[in-house]
Design a protein around this motif. Structure first.
Motif, PDB file in Angstrom:
ATOM      1  N   ILE A  52       3.181  17.713  -8.767  1.00 37.79           N
ATOM      2  CA  ILE A  52       3.916  16.521  -9.174  1.00 37.79           C
ATOM      3  C   ILE A  52       5.209  16.387  -8.387  1.00 37.79           C
ATOM      4  O   ILE A  52       6.110  15.667  -8.778  1.00 37.79           O
ATOM      5  N   LYS A  53       5.290  17.114  -7.263  1.00 37.33           N
ATOM      6  CA  LYS A  53       6.503  17.015  -6.454  1.00 37.33           C
ATOM      7  C   LYS A  53       6.628  15.618  -5.876  1.00 37.33           C
ATOM      8  O   LYS A  53       5.666  14.852  -5.803  1.00 37.33           O
ATOM      9  N   ALA A  54       7.818  15.271  -5.431  1.00 33.59           N
ATOM     10  CA  ALA A  54       8.072  13.938  -4.890  1.00 33.59           C
ATOM     11  C   ALA A  54       7.175  13.670  -3.705  1.00 33.59           C
ATOM     12  O   ALA A  54       6.769  14.554  -2.972  1.00 33.59           O
ATOM     13  N   SER A  55       6.857  12.391  -3.517  1.00 30.10           N
ATOM     14  CA  SER A  55       5.970  11.996  -2.430  1.00 30.10           C
ATOM     15  C   SER A  55       6.547  12.374  -1.074  1.00 30.10           C
ATOM     16  O   SER A  55       7.740  12.296  -0.840  1.00 30.10           O
ATOM     17  N   GLN A  56       5.642  12.786  -0.176  1.00 31.94           N
ATOM     18  CA  GLN A  56       6.044  13.093   1.187  1.00 31.94           C
ATOM     19  C   GLN A  56       5.889  11.877   2.094  1.00 31.94           C
ATOM     20  O   GLN A  56       6.067  11.971   3.303  1.00 31.94           O
ATOM     21  N   ASN A  57       5.519  10.722   1.490  1.00 32.68           N
ATOM     22  CA  ASN A  57       5.328   9.522   2.305  1.00 32.68           C
ATOM     23  C   ASN A  57       6.637   9.090   2.945  1.00 32.68           C
ATOM     24  O   ASN A  57       7.710   9.256   2.364  1.00 32.68           O
ATOM     25  N   PRO A  58       6.593   8.517   4.140  1.00 38.32           N
ATOM     26  CA  PRO A  58       7.811   8.019   4.783  1.00 38.32           C
ATOM     27  C   PRO A  58       8.370   6.823   4.032  1.00 38.32           C
ATOM     28  O   PRO A  58       7.754   6.311   3.101  1.00 38.32           O
ATOM     29  N   ALA A  59       9.539   6.386   4.443  1.00 38.03           N
ATOM     30  CA  ALA A  59      10.169   5.223   3.814  1.00 38.03           C
ATOM     31  C   ALA A  59       9.244   4.012   3.918  1.00 38.03           C
ATOM     32  O   ALA A  59       8.454   3.906   4.846  1.00 38.03           O
ATOM     33  N   PRO A  60       9.312   3.090   2.948  1.00 39.07           N
ATOM     34  CA  PRO A  60       8.421   1.935   2.955  1.00 39.07           C
ATOM     35  C   PRO A  60       8.507   1.148   4.259  1.00 39.07           C
ATOM     36  O   PRO A  60       9.584   0.921   4.786  1.00 39.07           O
ATOM     37  N   GLU A  65       5.518  -1.878   0.605  1.00 39.23           N
ATOM     38  CA  GLU A  65       6.472  -2.129  -0.465  1.00 39.23           C
ATOM     39  C   GLU A  65       5.831  -2.190  -1.845  1.00 39.23           C
ATOM     40  O   GLU A  65       6.526  -2.298  -2.844  1.00 39.23           O
ATOM     41  N   TRP A  66       4.499  -2.116  -1.913  1.00 39.58           N
ATOM     42  CA  TRP A  66       3.855  -2.073  -3.224  1.00 39.58           C
ATOM     43  C   TRP A  66       3.979  -0.692  -3.864  1.00 39.58           C
ATOM     44  O   TRP A  66       3.811  -0.543  -5.067  1.00 39.58           O
ATOM     45  N   ARG A  67       4.307   0.325  -3.087  1.00 35.90           N
ATOM     46  CA  ARG A  67       4.495   1.674  -3.624  1.00 35.90           C
ATOM     47  C   ARG A  67       5.963   1.889  -3.984  1.00 35.90           C
ATOM     48  O   ARG A  67       6.829   1.821  -3.126  1.00 35.90           O
ATOM     49  N   ILE A  68       6.237   2.125  -5.243  1.00 36.42           N
ATOM     50  CA  ILE A  68       7.574   2.537  -5.648  1.00 36.42           C
ATOM     51  C   ILE A  68       7.679   4.034  -5.386  1.00 36.42           C
ATOM     52  O   ILE A  68       6.805   4.804  -5.787  1.00 36.42           O
ATOM     53  N   GLN A  69       8.724   4.463  -4.701  1.00 36.98           N
ATOM     54  CA  GLN A  69       8.870   5.878  -4.386  1.00 36.98           C
ATOM     55  C   GLN A  69       9.067   6.666  -5.678  1.00 36.98           C
ATOM     56  O   GLN A  69      10.124   6.618  -6.303  1.00 36.98           O
ATOM     57  N   SER A  70       8.039   7.363  -6.094  1.00 41.80           N
ATOM     58  CA  SER A  70       8.013   8.004  -7.403  1.00 41.80           C
ATOM     59  C   SER A  70       7.513   9.434  -7.277  1.00 41.80           C
ATOM     60  O   SER A  70       6.724   9.754  -6.388  1.00 41.80           O
ATOM     61  N   LYS A  71       7.964  10.293  -8.180  1.00 42.95           N
ATOM     62  CA  LYS A  71       7.518  11.683  -8.167  1.00 42.95           C
ATOM     63  C   LYS A  71       6.044  11.821  -8.504  1.00 42.95           C
ATOM     64  O   LYS A  71       5.448  12.880  -8.309  1.00 42.95           O
ATOM     65  N   TYR A  72       5.427  10.767  -9.016  1.00 41.98           N
ATOM     66  CA  TYR A  72       4.033  10.864  -9.412  1.00 41.98           C
ATOM     67  C   TYR A  72       3.074  10.672  -8.242  1.00 41.98           C
ATOM     68  O   TYR A  72       1.902  11.006  -8.343  1.00 41.98           O
ATOM     69  N   TRP A  73       3.556  10.113  -7.135  1.00 45.59           N
ATOM     70  CA  TRP A  73       2.707  10.027  -5.954  1.00 45.59           C
ATOM     71  C   TRP A  73       2.520  11.433  -5.404  1.00 45.59           C
ATOM     72  O   TRP A  73       3.463  12.179  -5.209  1.00 45.59           O
ATOM     73  N   THR A  74       1.285  11.807  -5.123  1.00 50.34           N
ATOM     74  CA  THR A  74       1.009  13.140  -4.602  1.00 50.34           C
ATOM     75  C   THR A  74       1.186  13.155  -3.087  1.00 50.34           C
ATOM     76  O   THR A  74       1.302  12.119  -2.443  1.00 50.34           O
ATOM     77  N   SER A  75       1.191  14.349  -2.519  1.00 52.38           N
ATOM     78  CA  SER A  75       1.451  14.489  -1.092  1.00 52.38           C
ATOM     79  C   SER A  75       0.376  13.837  -0.232  1.00 52.38           C
ATOM     80  O   SER A  75       0.624  13.510   0.913  1.00 52.38           O
ATOM     81  N   SER A 231     -14.782  11.795   4.244  1.00 51.77           N
ATOM     82  CA  SER A 231     -14.064  10.609   4.698  1.00 51.77           C
ATOM     83  C   SER A 231     -12.589  10.707   4.358  1.00 51.77           C
ATOM     84  O   SER A 231     -12.202  11.260   3.327  1.00 51.77           O
ATOM     85  N   LYS A 232     -11.772  10.145   5.208  1.00 54.46           N
ATOM     86  CA  LYS A 232     -10.321  10.252   5.077  1.00 54.46           C
ATOM     87  C   LYS A 232      -9.804   9.554   3.826  1.00 54.46           C
ATOM     88  O   LYS A 232     -10.182   8.427   3.531  1.00 54.46           O
ATOM     89  N   LEU A 233      -8.925  10.232   3.099  1.00 53.97           N
ATOM     90  CA  LEU A 233      -8.228   9.659   1.952  1.00 53.97           C
ATOM     91  C   LEU A 233      -6.774  10.116   1.970  1.00 53.97           C
ATOM     92  O   LEU A 233      -6.516  11.305   2.177  1.00 53.97           O
ATOM     93  N   PRO A 234      -5.829   9.241   1.746  1.00 55.52           N
ATOM     94  CA  PRO A 234      -6.020   7.790   1.662  1.00 55.52           C
ATOM     95  C   PRO A 234      -6.322   7.210   3.032  1.00 55.52           C
ATOM     96  O   PRO A 234      -6.047   7.836   4.058  1.00 55.52           O
ATOM     97  N   LEU A 235      -6.879   6.001   3.040  1.00 58.37           N
ATOM     98  CA  LEU A 235      -7.250   5.328   4.280  1.00 58.37           C
ATOM     99  C   LEU A 235      -6.461   4.043   4.411  1.00 58.37           C
ATOM    100  O   LEU A 235      -6.268   3.315   3.437  1.00 58.37           O
ATOM    101  N   LYS A 236      -5.993   3.769   5.609  1.00 57.48           N
ATOM    102  CA  LYS A 236      -5.357   2.492   5.916  1.00 57.48           C
ATOM    103  C   LYS A 236      -5.966   2.002   7.227  1.00 57.48           C
ATOM    104  O   LYS A 236      -5.828   2.657   8.266  1.00 57.48           O
ATOM    105  N   VAL A 237      -6.650   0.861   7.189  1.00 61.18           N
ATOM    106  CA  VAL A 237      -7.361   0.371   8.362  1.00 61.18           C
ATOM    107  C   VAL A 237      -7.304  -1.150   8.389  1.00 61.18           C
ATOM    108  O   VAL A 237      -7.257  -1.799   7.340  1.00 61.18           O
ATOM    109  N   ARG A 238      -7.324  -1.704   9.577  1.00 57.77           N
ATOM    110  CA  ARG A 238      -7.351  -3.167   9.728  1.00 57.77           C
ATOM    111  C   ARG A 238      -8.773  -3.607  10.041  1.00 57.77           C
ATOM    112  O   ARG A 238      -9.406  -3.085  10.956  1.00 57.77           O
ATOM    113  N   ILE A 239      -9.250  -4.601   9.282  1.00 59.21           N
ATOM    114  CA  ILE A 239     -10.586  -5.155   9.466  1.00 59.21           C
ATOM    115  C   ILE A 239     -10.442  -6.525  10.130  1.00 59.21           C
ATOM    116  O   ILE A 239      -9.832  -7.434   9.538  1.00 59.21           O
TER     117      ILE A 239
END
Length: 368
Positions: A52-60, A65-75, A231-239
């Protein structure tokens, strides 16, 4: 003297056990799955308990911007299980076994989740859920999305394989020219990996030669042959847009693990105001349906969902007709459309698709 010694030894053992328990909790050592027995799969839909550590995601960034920087986001960018912190609080306050604590803190829809997880153990998802009545539901839902003005940002939860957005790219060129961002989410990691596989291999699963479209069996076979379970998770791709006259635009698709069972955590982790439309194909699997709409979704947001018209052990509710749907959801939604879906050779609907807009002043309306 003998009895006194026994009491001292007993007291010492109790103190040692208490110290060990406190140390374990204070260090937040996440137990291995094997230590928890089978119950762990019911709680998080498979896999280990994430930190439950703070997210390692970079700044929005753009579209983040749909992700609120929260401790509940996993690494790894997911939001499941989202009640981990409450679970550790229970451990600190109780001397019960871990197995009993997990049973005690189960969310109310644990039985449907158990059935759902077990039923999706095999990966023949396309054969089971991309055609027939389910395919017709997806076509109807995508048609209704087209009727919503400026539905550019879509949040889909409990997506079950990714067939709704895939259908949008296949048969709705007008839709994929409008939608800029589609977030596809699911709590079950195996099912989510199927969606990741679909969008990671868009050249063969979406932008295929129309003269030889892949069958549902083809998709399932490709998933197995191409090691789709990795398969990669999470995935971000442009269609790329499917319209041959498009200007080179594309739709950003995100595939991410999100558990929708704790309203407070979701409210502090996801900016639902970012989205123009929220969708789910099977809303009957959620016990707290009215609370979810009134707590999470912003007034004025479109909500598109499917509900069942038949009883089943994994359904919290089902509806026999449109009026029953209006009676339940009118307090929280201005209902725009209800469409019944009838299976071939039958006369009564087996599913309904509902489109509505979240009402203003929901807290007042719910208490009227």
């Amino acid at each position: 003297m003998y009895l006194l010694s026994i009491k001292r030894v007993t007291a010492l053992l109790v103190c040692l056990v208490a110290c060990f328990s406190i140390a374990r909790v204070s260090l937040l050592v996440v137990p291995k799955t094997s230590d928890l027995g089978d119950d762990i799969s019911l709680w998080i839909g498979g896999g280990d308990v994430p930190s439950i550590k703070a997210s390692q995601n970079p700044a929005p960034r753009m579209h983040d911007e749909w992700r609120i920087q929260s401790k509940y986001w996993t690494s790894d960018g997911g939001l499941g299980p989202i009640a981990t912190q409450n679970w550790w609080t229970s451990v600190a306050a109780s001397s019960k076994s871990l197995r009993k604590i997990f049973r005690q803190t189960m969310h109310q829809n644990s039985k449907p989740r158990e059935w759902y997880e077990q039923s999706k153990a095999n990966q023949n998802l396309a054969k089971s859920f991309s055609g027939g009545l389910y395919g017709e539901r997806n076509r109807v839902m995508n048609h209704l999305i087209q009727t919503v003005s400026k539905a550019r940002r879509i949040f889909e939860f409990a997506g079950n394989g990714g067939f709704l957005p895939r259908q949008a790219f296949l048969s709705s060129p007008e839709l994929d020219n409008v939608v800029e961002h589609w977030v596809h989410s699911e709590f079950s990691r195996p099912v989510l990996q199927y969606a990741s596989f679909l969008f990671s291999n868009a050249a063969s699963t979406i932008h295929f030669d129309p003269r030889s479209p892949p069958s549902s069996s083809d998709l399932d076979n490709w998933f197995e042959q191409r090691n789709g379970t990795s398969s990669k998770l999470p995935l971000k791709v442009r269609i790329p847009d499917s319209n041959k006259h498009n200007n080179g635009s594309s739709t950003l698709v995100e595939v991410v693990q999100i558990d929708m069972s704790d309203m407070q955590v979701l409210k502090s982790s996801i900016n639902f105001a970012y989205f123009d439309l929220v969708a789910t194909i099977s809303f009957e699997h959620f016990g707290q349906d009215l609370e979810m709409i009134s707590t999470l979704f912003q007034p004025g947001t479109w909500f598109l969902f499917g509900v069942a018209a038949f009883p089943n052990r994994q359904h919290f509710r089902y509806f026999s007709n449109e009026q029953e749907i209006r009676d339940r959801y009118s307090p929280v939604l201005d209902i725009h459309t209800i469409k019944g879906l009838v299976r071939r050779k039958e006369t009564n609907p087996q599913k309904f698709v509902v489109l509505g807009k979240v009402r203003e002043n929901l807290s007042q309306r719910l208490h009227e």
